[in-house]
Design an enzyme around this catalytic site. Structure first.
Site, PDB file in Angstrom:
ATOM      1  N   GLU A 112     -13.494  -0.093   4.567  1.00 22.74           N
ATOM      2  CA  GLU A 112     -14.104  -0.298   3.182  1.00 22.74           C
ATOM      3  C   GLU A 112     -14.144  -1.595   2.832  1.00 22.74           C
ATOM      4  OE1 GLU A 112     -12.839   2.558   0.308  1.00 22.74           O
ATOM      5  OE2 GLU A 112     -13.089   1.098  -1.290  1.00 22.74           O
ATOM      6  N   ASP A 114     -15.129  -4.028  -0.564  1.00 24.72           N
ATOM      7  CA  ASP A 114     -15.227  -3.650  -1.819  1.00 24.72           C
ATOM      8  C   ASP A 114     -15.755  -4.986  -2.597  1.00 24.72           C
ATOM      9  OD1 ASP A 114     -14.599  -1.082  -1.470  1.00 24.72           O
ATOM     10  OD2 ASP A 114     -12.371  -1.609  -2.153  1.00 24.72           O
ATOM     11  N   GLU A 116     -15.487  -5.191  -6.847  1.00 30.11           N
ATOM     12  CA  GLU A 116     -15.010  -4.483  -8.152  1.00 30.11           C
ATOM     13  C   GLU A 116     -14.956  -5.247  -9.212  1.00 30.11           C
ATOM     14  OE1 GLU A 116     -12.369  -0.594  -6.978  1.00 30.11           O
ATOM     15  OE2 GLU A 116     -11.347  -2.560  -6.717  1.00 30.11           O
ATOM     16  N   GLN A 129     -12.929  -8.588  -8.295  1.00 24.68           N
ATOM     17  CA  GLN A 129     -11.781  -8.171  -7.289  1.00 24.68           C
ATOM     18  C   GLN A 129     -12.499  -7.791  -6.094  1.00 24.68           C
ATOM     19  OE1 GLN A 129      -7.991  -6.123  -7.904  1.00 24.68           O
ATOM     20  NE2 GLN A 129      -8.994  -4.599  -6.901  1.00 24.68           N
ATOM     21  N   ASN A 131     -11.856  -6.546  -1.876  1.00 25.70           N
ATOM     22  CA  ASN A 131     -10.789  -5.887  -1.047  1.00 25.70           C
ATOM     23  C   ASN A 131     -11.327  -5.490   0.417  1.00 25.70           C
ATOM     24  OD1 ASN A 131      -8.436  -5.266  -0.129  1.00 25.70           O
ATOM     25  ND2 ASN A 131      -7.990  -3.660  -1.708  1.00 25.70           N
ATOM     26  N   ARG A 140      -5.521  -6.044   0.461  1.00 24.57           N
ATOM     27  CA  ARG A 140      -6.202  -7.422   0.576  1.00 24.57           C
ATOM     28  C   ARG A 140      -6.690  -8.026  -0.397  1.00 24.57           C
ATOM     29  NH1 ARG A 140      -7.228  -5.004   5.799  1.00 24.57           N
ATOM     30  NH2 ARG A 140      -5.870  -5.429   7.505  1.00 24.57           N
ATOM     31  N   GLU A 141      -6.203  -7.530  -1.727  1.00 23.04           N
ATOM     32  CA  GLU A 141      -6.943  -8.132  -2.937  1.00 23.04           C
ATOM     33  C   GLU A 141      -7.042  -9.769  -3.271  1.00 23.04           C
ATOM     34  OE1 GLU A 141      -4.289  -6.070  -2.882  1.00 23.04           O
ATOM     35  OE2 GLU A 141      -4.666  -4.118  -3.679  1.00 23.04           O
ATOM     36  N   ASP A 205      -6.377   2.730 -16.509  1.00 23.95           N
ATOM     37  CA  ASP A 205      -4.934   2.838 -16.267  1.00 23.95           C
ATOM     38  C   ASP A 205      -4.440   1.801 -15.684  1.00 23.95           C
ATOM     39  OD1 ASP A 205      -6.793   3.787 -14.249  1.00 23.95           O
ATOM     40  OD2 ASP A 205      -5.198   5.046 -13.124  1.00 23.95           O
ATOM     41  N   GLY A 210      -3.835  -4.889 -16.135  1.00 30.46           N
ATOM     42  CA  GLY A 210      -2.771  -3.984 -15.601  1.00 30.46           C
ATOM     43  C   GLY A 210      -2.782  -2.552 -16.209  1.00 30.46           C
ATOM     44  N   ARG A 285       4.967  -9.797  -2.417  1.00 27.77           N
ATOM     45  CA  ARG A 285       4.351  -8.560  -1.575  1.00 27.77           C
ATOM     46  C   ARG A 285       4.443  -8.652  -0.007  1.00 27.77           C
ATOM     47  NH1 ARG A 285      -1.530  -7.387  -3.305  1.00 27.77           N
ATOM     48  NH2 ARG A 285      -1.144  -5.685  -1.979  1.00 27.77           N
TER      49      ARG A 285
END
Length: 299
Positions: A112, A114, A116, A129, A131, A140-141, A205, A210, A285
């Protein structure tokens, strides 16, 4: 006489350097997208009544209300290519909404790519964003602010994907590159054809701060506008493992295997001025930097 000869040599040298610089600047610029109507390349996928068509479907609008969002997908599946559309984002209070433009394969270990666009409260900037998923693995944002208000006018958002790299463009400015690092043990999407998708949906959400900022449904319907539905790709069956016309497309030529010097400078400008988050720099992370980051010049 000597002076004239010297002037001639310097003039020639100047012209040669200028020509070389022009080649460096223009060497890997993507071809201009060819604007075509929505129906040539795309079909609606859900909530058909939430898509409106204008000017012979050369311009469409997606709408989101408290009952449903909507979306569309490409008719074909593609293994590499150049994909672009011009979008005007949801104006005003768009907190909780996500406008997505992405490519995705259709299996469990999916690939994928992306874009966004995360909405925000009135007066607060959109966040873009990106990814990349390979073999079902994402995480991998990267997030940036845009250097313009994406709700005021249409802007071009594009993906160039070949065997060597994936490049995300905003108005022809590269904002991210993901190189083929298969030799480093990092999977790269090159065996699974992808469809192209776009959607407008509620994600309150997580999308804005966040999930702290919820969608204000009193502002609905939320509307995003689209035009210039360009696809120049190697169309393949879903089960195809390679592009039968590899090497014959403009985006598959040698000069598109890397960014040129000018594009790298523009990418560094975006990273320096507008980056909010880059997974390559997140040591909580990733205590050890992901292997692809240095090759992508993210570190």
């Amino acid at each position: 006489m000597v002076r004239k000869r010297c002037q001639g040599v310097w003039t020639y040298a100047y012209m040669l350097v200028a020509a070389l610089l022009m080649c460096v600047v223009a060497g890997a610029a993507p071809k201009k997208p060819v604007p075509v109507p929505f129906g040539k390349n795309y079909v609606p996928t859900w909530a058909f009544d939430h898509i409106k068509y204008f000017d012979g479907d050369s311009h469409i609008q997606l709408s989101l209300d408290k009952y449903t969002g909507t979306g569309f997908q490409s008719k074909g599946s593609y293994l590499f290519g150049h994909f672009s559309m011009r979008i005007k984002m949801v104006p005003g209070d768009s907190a909780g909404t996500v406008t997505a433009f992405y490519l995705a394969s259709q299996n469990s270990e999916h690939d994928e790519i992306d874009f966004e666009f995360l909405g925000n409260r009135t007066g607060q900037p959109y966040i873009l964003q990106t990814n990349v998923f390979t073999g079902g693995k994402g995480d991998r944002e990267q997030r940036i602010y845009l250097w313009f208000d994406p709700t005021k006018a249409f802007h071009s958002y594009s993906v160039l994907w070949n065997l060597h790299q994936i490049v995300f463009f905003v108005d022809d400015i590269p904002i991210r590159v993901f190189k083929n690092s298969k030799d480093l043990g990092v999977r790269f999407p090159f065996t699974q054809p992808m469809k192209v998708y776009s959607s407008l949906w509620n994600a309150d959400d997580w999308a804005t701060r966040g999930g702290l900022e919820k969608t204000d449904w009193s502002k609905a319907p939320f509307v995003a506008a689209y035009k210039d539905f360009h696809i120049d790709g190697c169309q393949s069956s879903v089960n195809a493992k390679y592009c039968a016309t590899r090497g014959k497309h403009w985006w598959d030529q040698k000069k598109y295997r890397d960014l040129d010097d000018y594009q790298w400078r523009r990418l560094r400008w975006v990273r320096r001025k507008f980056t909010i988050y880059n997974y390559c720099m997140d040591r909580k992370r990733f205590p050890v930097m992901p292997r692809e980051c240095k090759r992508d010049r993210d570190a």
